[in-house]
Scaffold this active site. Structure first.
Site, PDB file in Angstrom:
ATOM      1  N   THR A   1      38.772  82.617  22.799  1.00 27.87           N
ATOM      2  CA  THR A   1      39.622  81.514  22.633  1.00 27.87           C
ATOM      3  C   THR A   1      41.048  81.776  23.141  1.00 27.87           C
ATOM      4  OG1 THR A   1      38.284  80.703  21.446  1.00 27.87           O
ATOM      5  CG2 THR A   1      40.170  80.297  21.001  1.00 27.87           C
ATOM      6  N   VAL A   2      41.652  83.135  22.472  1.00 29.12           N
ATOM      7  CA  VAL A   2      43.314  83.392  23.065  1.00 29.12           C
ATOM      8  C   VAL A   2      43.510  82.994  24.202  1.00 29.12           C
ATOM      9  CG1 VAL A   2      43.119  86.055  23.436  1.00 29.12           C
ATOM     10  CG2 VAL A   2      44.565  84.934  21.529  1.00 29.12           C
TER      11      VAL A   2
ATOM     12  N   HIS B   1      34.669  77.306  37.390  1.00 28.34           N
ATOM     13  CA  HIS B   1      35.946  76.642  37.565  1.00 28.34           C
ATOM     14  C   HIS B   1      36.438  76.722  38.806  1.00 28.34           C
ATOM     15  CE1 HIS B   1      39.703  75.934  36.334  1.00 28.34           C
ATOM     16  NE2 HIS B   1      39.976  75.729  35.509  1.00 28.34           N
TER      17      HIS B   1
ATOM     18  N   GLU C   1      43.513  74.955  35.252  1.00 30.27           N
ATOM     19  CA  GLU C   1      43.325  73.487  36.010  1.00 30.27           C
ATOM     20  C   GLU C   1      44.541  72.634  35.264  1.00 30.27           C
ATOM     21  OE1 GLU C   1      39.901  71.972  34.039  1.00 30.27           O
ATOM     22  OE2 GLU C   1      40.125  69.789  35.180  1.00 30.27           O
TER      23      GLU C   1
ATOM     24  N   GLY D   1      34.415  85.286  15.504  1.00 29.50           N
ATOM     25  CA  GLY D   1      35.798  84.921  15.241  1.00 29.50           C
ATOM     26  C   GLY D   1      36.834  84.303  16.011  1.00 29.50           C
TER      27      GLY D   1
ATOM     28  N   ASP E   1      25.742  87.579  23.274  1.00 28.02           N
ATOM     29  CA  ASP E   1      24.552  87.944  21.959  1.00 28.02           C
ATOM     30  C   ASP E   1      24.331  86.861  21.022  1.00 28.02           C
ATOM     31  OD1 ASP E   1      26.204  90.197  23.226  1.00 28.02           O
ATOM     32  OD2 ASP E   1      27.371  90.455  21.342  1.00 28.02           O
TER      33      ASP E   1
ATOM     34  N   PHE F   1      44.082  66.118  33.231  1.00 29.78           N
ATOM     35  CA  PHE F   1      42.592  66.894  33.094  1.00 29.78           C
ATOM     36  C   PHE F   1      40.984  66.503  33.894  1.00 29.78           C
ATOM     37  CE2 PHE F   1      42.151  71.604  31.663  1.00 29.78           C
ATOM     38  CZ  PHE F   1      43.489  72.008  31.728  1.00 29.78           C
TER      39      PHE F   1
ATOM     40  N   LEU G   1      41.369  83.577  35.463  1.00 27.29           N
ATOM     41  CA  LEU G   1      41.840  81.817  35.426  1.00 27.29           C
ATOM     42  C   LEU G   1      42.877  81.684  35.890  1.00 27.29           C
ATOM     43  CD1 LEU G   1      40.041  78.755  35.408  1.00 27.29           C
ATOM     44  CD2 LEU G   1      41.618  78.784  32.438  1.00 27.29           C
TER      45      LEU G   1
ATOM     46  N   SER H   1      32.685  90.450  13.004  1.00 23.33           N
ATOM     47  CA  SER H   1      33.327  89.870  14.340  1.00 23.33           C
ATOM     48  C   SER H   1      33.684  91.590  15.630  1.00 23.33           C
ATOM     49  CB  SER H   1      34.772  89.380  14.754  1.00 23.33           C
ATOM     50  OG  SER H   1      35.414  89.479  16.503  1.00 23.33           O
TER      51      SER H   1
ATOM     52  N   GLN I   1      28.491  76.396  33.943  1.00 19.29           N
ATOM     53  CA  GLN I   1      30.063  75.981  34.895  1.00 19.29           C
ATOM     54  C   GLN I   1      31.078  76.980  35.527  1.00 19.29           C
ATOM     55  OE1 GLN I   1      33.641  74.198  32.754  1.00 19.29           O
ATOM     56  NE2 GLN I   1      32.688  71.970  33.885  1.00 19.29           N
TER      57      GLN I   1
ATOM     58  N   ARG J   1      30.403  70.461  31.611  1.00 18.83           N
ATOM     59  CA  ARG J   1      31.939  69.998  30.687  1.00 18.83           C
ATOM     60  C   ARG J   1      32.966  69.587  31.580  1.00 18.83           C
ATOM     61  NH1 ARG J   1      35.613  73.409  28.098  1.00 18.83           N
ATOM     62  NH2 ARG J   1      35.762  75.409  29.925  1.00 18.83           N
TER      63      ARG J   1
ATOM     64  N   HIS K   1      32.370  80.204  34.595  1.00 16.02           N
ATOM     65  CA  HIS K   1      33.791  79.976  33.206  1.00 16.02           C
ATOM     66  C   HIS K   1      33.120  79.454  32.271  1.00 16.02           C
ATOM     67  CE1 HIS K   1      37.552  78.698  31.989  1.00 16.02           C
ATOM     68  NE2 HIS K   1      37.034  78.047  31.798  1.00 16.02           N
TER      69      HIS K   1
ATOM     70  N   GLY L   1      43.921  72.803  27.569  1.00 11.97           N
ATOM     71  CA  GLY L   1      44.647  72.080  26.642  1.00 11.97           C
ATOM     72  C   GLY L   1      43.154  72.243  25.718  1.00 11.97           C
TER      73      GLY L   1
ATOM     74  N   ARG M   1      35.390  70.256  37.251  1.00 12.04           N
ATOM     75  CA  ARG M   1      35.132  70.575  37.945  1.00 12.04           C
ATOM     76  C   ARG M   1      33.772  71.242  39.132  1.00 12.04           C
ATOM     77  NH1 ARG M   1      36.866  73.870  32.107  1.00 12.04           N
ATOM     78  NH2 ARG M   1      39.034  73.151  32.616  1.00 12.04           N
TER      79      ARG M   1
HETATM   80  C1  LIG Z   1      40.069  82.079  30.593  1.00 14.54           C
HETATM   81  C2  LIG Z   1      39.724  80.602  29.880  1.00 14.54           C
HETATM   82  C3  LIG Z   1      40.666  79.607  29.562  1.00 14.54           C
HETATM   83  C4  LIG Z   1      40.933  78.747  28.999  1.00 14.54           C
HETATM   84  N1  LIG Z   1      40.468  77.633  28.431  1.00 14.54           N
HETATM   85  C5  LIG Z   1      40.436  76.508  27.709  1.00 14.54           C
HETATM   86  C6  LIG Z   1      41.253  75.227  27.552  1.00 14.54           C
HETATM   87  O1  LIG Z   1      42.075  75.504  27.942  1.00 14.54           O
HETATM   88  N2  LIG Z   1      40.326  74.014  26.917  1.00 14.54           N
HETATM   89  C7  LIG Z   1      39.607  74.282  26.701  1.00 14.54           C
HETATM   90  O2  LIG Z   1      38.565  73.380  26.316  1.00 14.54           O
HETATM   91  N3  LIG Z   1      38.648  75.425  26.971  1.00 14.54           N
HETATM   92  C8  LIG Z   1      39.024  76.174  27.524  1.00 14.54           C
HETATM   93  N4  LIG Z   1      37.501  77.620  28.073  1.00 14.54           N
HETATM   94  C9  LIG Z   1      36.848  77.727  26.846  1.00 14.54           C
HETATM   95  C10 LIG Z   1      36.832  78.066  25.437  1.00 14.54           C
HETATM   96  O3  LIG Z   1      38.466  78.607  25.348  1.00 14.54           O
HETATM   97  C11 LIG Z   1      36.018  78.538  24.532  1.00 14.54           C
HETATM   98  O4  LIG Z   1      34.928  77.676  25.054  1.00 14.54           O
HETATM   99  C12 LIG Z   1      36.246  78.855  23.641  1.00 14.54           C
HETATM  100  O5  LIG Z   1      37.675  78.935  22.987  1.00 14.54           O
HETATM  101  C13 LIG Z   1      34.429  79.057  23.069  1.00 14.54           C
HETATM  102  O6  LIG Z   1      35.508  79.547  21.800  1.00 14.54           O
HETATM  103  P1  LIG Z   1      34.221  80.348  20.501  1.00 14.54           P
HETATM  104  O7  LIG Z   1      34.821  80.817  19.271  1.00 14.54           O
HETATM  105  O8  LIG Z   1      32.659  79.683  20.369  1.00 14.54           O
HETATM  106  O9  LIG Z   1      33.571  81.643  21.317  1.00 14.54           O
HETATM  107  P2  LIG Z   1      35.209  83.062  21.425  1.00 14.54           P
HETATM  108  O10 LIG Z   1      36.982  82.346  21.566  1.00 14.54           O
HETATM  109  O11 LIG Z   1      34.331  83.180  22.550  1.00 14.54           O
HETATM  110  O12 LIG Z   1      34.589  84.109  20.261  1.00 14.54           O
HETATM  111  C14 LIG Z   1      33.630  84.653  20.034  1.00 14.54           C
HETATM  112  C15 LIG Z   1      33.217  85.986  18.646  1.00 14.54           C
HETATM  113  O13 LIG Z   1      32.227  86.410  18.751  1.00 14.54           O
HETATM  114  C16 LIG Z   1      32.233  87.337  18.063  1.00 14.54           C
HETATM  115  N5  LIG Z   1      31.260  87.988  19.043  1.00 14.54           N
HETATM  116  C17 LIG Z   1      30.260  87.005  19.593  1.00 14.54           C
HETATM  117  N6  LIG Z   1      29.284  88.445  19.710  1.00 14.54           N
HETATM  118  C18 LIG Z   1      29.118  89.026  18.924  1.00 14.54           C
HETATM  119  C19 LIG Z   1      28.325  90.431  18.219  1.00 14.54           C
HETATM  120  N7  LIG Z   1      27.819  90.318  18.589  1.00 14.54           N
HETATM  121  N8  LIG Z   1      29.371  90.752  16.502  1.00 14.54           N
HETATM  122  C20 LIG Z   1      29.674  90.357  15.894  1.00 14.54           C
HETATM  123  N9  LIG Z   1      30.910  89.681  17.126  1.00 14.54           N
HETATM  124  C21 LIG Z   1      30.533  89.057  17.672  1.00 14.54           C
HETATM  125  C22 LIG Z   1      33.667  87.983  19.103  1.00 14.54           C
HETATM  126  O14 LIG Z   1      34.002  89.215  18.472  1.00 14.54           O
HETATM  127  C23 LIG Z   1      34.750  86.531  19.011  1.00 14.54           C
HETATM  128  O15 LIG Z   1      35.529  86.809  17.713  1.00 14.54           O
HETATM  129  C24 LIG Z   1      39.095  78.566  28.692  1.00 14.54           C
HETATM  130  C25 LIG Z   1      38.162  79.434  28.642  1.00 14.54           C
HETATM  131  C26 LIG Z   1      38.750  80.576  29.418  1.00 14.54           C
HETATM  132  C27 LIG Z   1      37.006  82.273  28.844  1.00 14.54           C
END
Ligand SMILES: Cc1cc2nc3c(=O)[nH]c(=O)nc-3n(C[C@H](O)[C@H](O)[C@H](O)COP(=O)(O)OP(=O)(O)OC[C@H]3O[C@@H](n4cnc5c(N)ncnc54)[C@H](O)[C@@H]3O)c2cc1C
Length: 571
Positions: free
Chosen positions: A46-47, A233, A246, A13, A212, A117, A243, A37, A231, A383, A348, A52, A280
């Site tokens: 993601t939160v 950071h 950047e 999610g 997972d 960036f 973090l 989720s 990667q 990346r 990261h 950016g 990076r």
């Molecule tokens: C601190 C930080 C800052 C960042 N800043 C940036 C930025 O500024 N710009 C940028 O482009 N990128 C940034 N990144 C990278 C980027 O945020 C992530 O790569 C991206 O948000 C990943 O999104 P996602 O939807 O793939 O996964 P996530 O947002 O990690 O979501 C994963 C989802 O999967 C669910 N899930 C996982 N395993 C299971 C399971 N076994 N069963 C059920 N549900 C499961 C979780 O509950 C969650 O809802 C940052 C990362 C971090 C850690």
């Protein structure tokens, strides 16, 4: 045991999962979309994104430039057809997000504000002060609530993919609140489970990032691609790994060594004012080199250098980087308005992941993947910051469209056979719950895993420690089968979830180790002291890792080249 049926089942999610759900729900109002989720969606990693999301918005920018920067950033290992599609879709996706309520920061004239960036030739990163992840996830989540055909399974942990006749037809999910398993069937499944930085000890990643989805797909026979590329950071807080975005360098921050020098201008990619805006992988290496040359500083959590924002001024820090100020004050007791922030490279992001094609389809019919858990690949060996959030949107939407097409033509599986698979899985996990006869503690294995990965697969790698890592991760895979658990309760048994996550992490770690040890060159984030140059002759291919009871079996996949010929990567 409950059995539910949907057209599409999305696991995850975060940005990728919510974007996929919205796309599917909008295009097919009568279809049923499950969103599963392990945490409430707003708690997805993601939160925490600060910096950016990238897409062109300025007159001095164009698709060609964004494409070239991304290919070059990837050290020419990314697939150029995917990158072309990505840069074309990116502006549309960010505009959509704005329509859904994401409050991007603005210039005085009302146009979208962008910031610099690393590795990007121009200011291309859209932001919302330094809380883009929060605002983006919020906009997606609230928009998703408009669709009654999105059925949420919050706090359900997926521990197995259901496969019948080589097709993926659903998931086995543990309801964390009750401890009971449920069978969630779908005509197509999309994995959007994020990365797995928690395999390493120092990481910006939240506790829930345990790889997972990668482990689920891998165990089901789907290959993982390019897992050696992890990667670092350059700017995490020592100790916690939190973090410091950047965007601090994008807004003009400097890195300084123990002598107060802006050391990055001395490195060969450093060109004057652009020094801090290198990519990076290169900046992380430069920090390690400074520390090794005795120009680092030392503290209770090891060596570090300084990130200096003091010349930027309080007003700009408050308006553009308020969260950075808050984090530095709270977690390290430093006010960046007056003092430099101690920082060190921290894990990261995973460039590698579940192998997919440009549509998000994996090699298994019915199984799709998008976001950080997938490897499309647009990131190759490294990346560029701010491409990831946009990737989640572009490929989350694409995967949903193709999964919907697939679902239309796919038959429903055999319910009783699939249910039997879940019963077997429930039995396995039931045996693990409160398993006091086991020998080893979760914490012990996790500590060893972290140590092995930090030693063997850091910013710099070498053959002997990587080989040791291959052996150690294989041993850990054996040992994780003999865990000792204490908590017998069914309701919110977080120890049990942690045990399942640990097994996933160990499996993914072994793939990283084996993939890294075989790549005898230096490319992007994979930097070997024994093989210091990039070797296009022998290694310009994607590493594919297939599950085998004896350990990962490796294969190759061609890189899709195009108009951007591989060249030496200089900044
Ligand atoms: C601190 C930080 C800052 C960042 N800043 C940036 C930025 O500024 N710009 C940028 O482009 N990128 C940034 N990144 C990278 C980027 O945020 C992530 O790569 C991206 O948000 C990943 O999104 P996602 O939807 O793939 O996964 P996530 O947002 O990690 O979501 C994963 C989802 O999967 C669910 N899930 C996982 N395993 C299971 C399971 N076994 N069963 C059920 N549900 C499961 C979780 O509950 C969650 O809802 C940052 C990362 C971090 C850690």
């Amino acid at each position: 045991m409950d059995v539910s049926r949907h057209d599409i089942v999305i696991v995850g999610g975060g940005a990728a999962g919510l974007r996929a759900a919205i796309e599917a729900a909008e295009n097919a109002p009568t279809a049923s979309i499950a969103l599963v989720s392990k945490v409430y969606p707003m708690r997805s990693h993601t939160v925490s994104a600060e910096g950016g999301a990238a897409a062109i918005a300025r007159d001095d920018d164009n698709l060609e430039l964004h494409g070239y920067d991304t290919v070059k950033g990837s050290d020419f290992l990314a697939d150029q057809d995917c990158i072309q599609y990505f840069v074309k879709e990116a502006p549309k996706e960010l505009a959509l997000l704005e329509n859904w309520g994401c409050p991007f920061s603005r210039n005085e004239d009302g146009s979208v504000a962008t910031r610099a960036f690393g590795g990007m030739t121009t200011k291309r990163t859209w932001y919302a002060t330094d809380k883009i992840g929060f605002h983006m996830l919020h906009a997606l989540f609230q928009h998703s609530m408009r669709f009654e055909n999105i059925v949420r399974y919050d706090e359900y942990f997926v521990s197995k993919l259901l496969v019948e006749d080589g097709h993926c037809r659903g998931v086995a999910a543990l309801d964390i609140r009750t401890g009971e398993y449920t069978t969630i069937l779908g005509r197509a499944i999309i994995l959007t489970t994020g990365g797995g930085g928690k395999i390493f000890p120092f990481t910006t990643n939240g506790t829930i990032k345990t790889g997972d989805g990668m482990a689920l797909a891998y165990r089901a026979g789907v290959p993982l691609k390019d897992m050696e590329f992890v990667q670092y950071h350059p700017t995490g807080l020592p100790g916690t790994g939190i973090l410091i975005t950047e965007a601090t360098r994008g807004e003009g921050g400097y890195l300084r060594n123990s002598e107060g020098e802006r050391f990055l201008v001395e490195y060969d990619y450093g060109v004057g004012a652009k020094a801090e805006l290198g990519p990076r992988d290169m900046i992380s290496r430069a920090i390690v080199q400074e520390i090794e040359a005795g120009r680092g500083l030392s503290g209770p959590y090891g060596d570090y250098v300084h990130l200096d924002l003091t010349h930027i001024g309080e007003d700009k820090i408050n308006s553009r980087l308020p969260f950075v100020r808050e984090l530095a004050k709270t977690y390290i007791g430093v006010d960046p308005v007056t003092q430099p922030i101690p920082i060190r490279p921290v894990v990261h992001y995973m460039m590698g992941g579940v192998d997919t094609d440009i549509d998000g389809a994996t090699q298994m019919p019915g199984l799709y993947a998008a976001g950080e858990t997938a490897c499309v690949s647009i990131n190759g060996a490294n990346r560029l910051g701010s491409n990831s959030l946009t990737e989640c949107l572009v490929f989350g939407a694409a995967a949903a469209r193709h999964a919907m097409d697939f679902a239309k033509g796919s038959s429903e599986g055999n319910e009783s056979a699939l249910r039997a698979q879940v019963e077997e899985e429930a039995g396995r996990v039931e045996n693990l719950r409160g398993r006091k006869k086991g020998g080893e503690k979760i914490s012990e294995i996790r500590r060893e895993l972290n140590h092995t990965m930090e030693t063997g697969f850091g910013v710099y790698r070498q053959q002997d420690t990587m080989q040791a890592g291959v052996i150690e991760t294989a041993q850990l895979r054996g040992r994780v089968a003999d865990l000792r658990l204490e908590d017998e309760s069914k309701v919110f048994n977080t120890e049990l979830i942690t045990a399942l996550e640990l097994a996933n992490m160990v499996e993914v770690a072994e793939v990283i180790a084996v993939s890294a040890a075989h790549r005898k060159e230096s490319r992007g984030a994979h930097t070997c002291r024994d093989f210091t140059t990039r070797d296009d002759q022998n290694f310009l291919y994607h590493t594919m890792a297939f599950h085998d009871p004896a350990g990962p079996r490796l294969g190759k996949k061609d890189v899709v080249l195009g108009k951007w010929e591989p060249e030496e990567r200089k900044y």
